[in-house]
Design a protein around this motif. Structure first.
Motif, short mmCIF file in Angstrom:
data_model
loop_
_atom_site.label_atom_id
_atom_site.label_comp_id
_atom_site.label_asym_id
_atom_site.label_seq_id
_atom_site.Cartn_x
_atom_site.Cartn_y
_atom_site.Cartn_z
N VAL A 272 -30.54 -1.73 26.93
CA VAL A 272 -30.62 -0.24 27.07
C VAL A 272 -29.42 0.10 25.87
N GLN A 273 -28.47 -0.51 25.87
CA GLN A 273 -27.38 -0.25 25.15
C GLN A 273 -27.60 -0.88 23.68
N GLY A 274 -28.66 -1.20 23.35
CA GLY A 274 -28.68 -1.58 21.63
C GLY A 274 -28.82 -3.18 21.56
N GLY A 275 -28.78 -3.97 22.69
CA GLY A 275 -28.89 -5.39 22.30
C GLY A 275 -30.31 -5.59 21.94
N ASP A 276 -30.57 -6.62 21.27
CA ASP A 276 -31.93 -7.06 20.87
C ASP A 276 -32.22 -8.35 21.33
N ALA A 277 -33.53 -8.79 20.81
CA ALA A 277 -34.11 -10.16 21.35
C ALA A 277 -33.17 -11.28 20.47
N GLY A 278 -32.84 -11.24 19.43
CA GLY A 278 -31.91 -12.11 18.56
C GLY A 278 -30.74 -12.19 19.29
N GLN A 279 -29.88 -11.15 19.65
CA GLN A 279 -28.83 -11.31 20.22
C GLN A 279 -28.90 -11.83 21.74
N PHE A 280 -29.72 -11.59 22.28
CA PHE A 280 -29.98 -12.28 23.83
C PHE A 280 -30.17 -13.83 23.41
N GLN A 281 -30.92 -14.18 22.21
CA GLN A 281 -31.25 -15.49 22.26
C GLN A 281 -29.95 -16.35 21.97
N SER A 282 -29.02 -15.71 21.00
CA SER A 282 -27.58 -16.27 20.80
C SER A 282 -26.86 -16.51 21.85
N LEU A 283 -27.18 -15.64 23.17
CA LEU A 283 -26.36 -15.55 24.16
C LEU A 283 -26.90 -17.05 24.88
N LEU A 284 -28.25 -17.01 25.12
CA LEU A 284 -29.06 -18.06 25.72
C LEU A 284 -28.61 -19.42 24.91
N GLU A 285 -28.60 -19.45 23.83
CA GLU A 285 -27.90 -20.76 23.32
C GLU A 285 -26.77 -21.07 23.54
N ALA A 286 -25.60 -20.04 23.67
CA ALA A 286 -24.44 -20.42 24.13
C ALA A 286 -24.32 -20.55 25.40
N ALA A 287 -25.20 -20.58 26.40
CA ALA A 287 -25.22 -20.65 27.75
C ALA A 287 -24.43 -21.84 28.33
N GLN A 288 -23.61 -21.80 29.09
CA GLN A 288 -22.65 -22.80 29.69
C GLN A 288 -23.22 -23.39 30.85
N PRO A 289 -23.15 -24.82 31.04
CA PRO A 289 -23.50 -25.20 32.47
C PRO A 289 -22.69 -24.99 33.68
#
Ligand SMILES: [Zn+2]
Length: 289
Positions: A272-289
């Protein structure tokens, strides 16, 4: 072919055709469909027979009727559409996919269902109508679940989350999500909504951070990696819950990764505050165990 329940039968004369959903008795000569059967068997008129059949079929057809009614209301109430926009829900495909509706309140649902032949007692029992006779859901965005109905208040004055009495069911649209080798698990349906809208179709929702036994089993029902994206509450309750769940999943042989959102955000507010699919994808790739 069996003994006729409608007359004193000694040898089987009652024929049921399951393909056509019809019955006929060679003994007493009566026949028809299941509604006709209920009419004769219970000696009631058509509307009562219909109501009895609905009761026997359980809650599912009633909830389907309710969801259908609320879906029509959504487009008649500007405040509901405005609320959805404010929460980032814009695409008609998403509204269709989630079968999103709106409960205006008052007693419009009650009136509609009683007109369709549902007795008031059944509506009260299902938790759709209060003891005073009003619709239980008022000013709520409504999402049909399997065997329940989630209502999100659009007003800050009312408790935000509401369910009908009974279990909340399994993971949201699990049959679709389970096909993916990587699944994103979120807390709320509005989180689910924005992710799905952004093209992440491998998402599911637990309706809270606490998974019931069935939901946990579902996550473990095949080989997959689970990405947890709970609220990044400032008080740490979301991150704690996701850490606990990650450990439990790992203990069951399911790799789990925790997505770290900016503090104070959940997936909904992130988009809602402007995040997009690409940014979320980066968070996904940076996700930690
Ligand atoms: Zn008969």
């Amino acid at each position: 072919m069996g003994l006729c329940p409608l007359h004193a039968d000694r040898k089987p004369s009652f024929l049921v055709d399951p393909g056509k959903s019809l019955f006929y008795c060679y003994g007493c000569g009566r026949g028809g469909d299941v509604i006709r059967f209920a009419e004769i068997y219970h000696d009631v008129k058509f509307p009562q027979a219909l109501a009895l059949l609905r009761q026997w079929r359980g809650l599912a057809p009633l909830l389907q009727e309710v969801a259908g009614f609320y879906r029509v209301q959504l487009h008649r109430h500007a405040e509901a559409v405005a609320y959805l926009r404010q929460r980032g829900v814009r695409s008609p495909e998403l509204i269709e996919h989630m079968r999103i509706g709106y409960a205006p309140g008052g007693s419009c649902l009650r009136a509609w269902l009683m007109q369709s032949g549902y007795p008031l007692s059944a509506l009260r029992q299902a938790g759709l109508v209060t003891a005073l006779g009003y619709d239980a859901y008022m000013h709520r965005i409504v999402f049909p679940l399997e065997g329940n109905l989630y209502g999100r208040s659009i007003s800050a004055a009312a408790p935000p989350h509401r369910f009908l009495p009974g279990p909340k069911g399994g993971l949201y649209v699990w049959e679709q999500a389970r096909r993916y080798p990587e699944v994103i698990l979120v807390e709320g349906l509005l989180d689910y909504a924005v992710l799905w809208q952004a093209g992440f179709n491998n998402v599911t929702c637990a309706l809270g951070t606490h998974l019931n036994a069935r939901q946990f089993q579902q996550l473990c029902d095949g080989p997959r990696t689970v990405y947890l994206s709970f609220d990044a509450d400032a008080n740490g309750s979301g991150p704690q819950a996701s850490q606990r769940l990650a450990h439990r999943l790992e203990a069951h042989g399911i790799p789990a990764r925790r997505i770290v959102l900016p503090v104070g955000h959940d997936p909904n507010s992130f988009f809602v505050q402007g995040g997009d699919a690409g940014q979320f994808q980066s968070l996904l790739e940076a996700a930690q165990p």
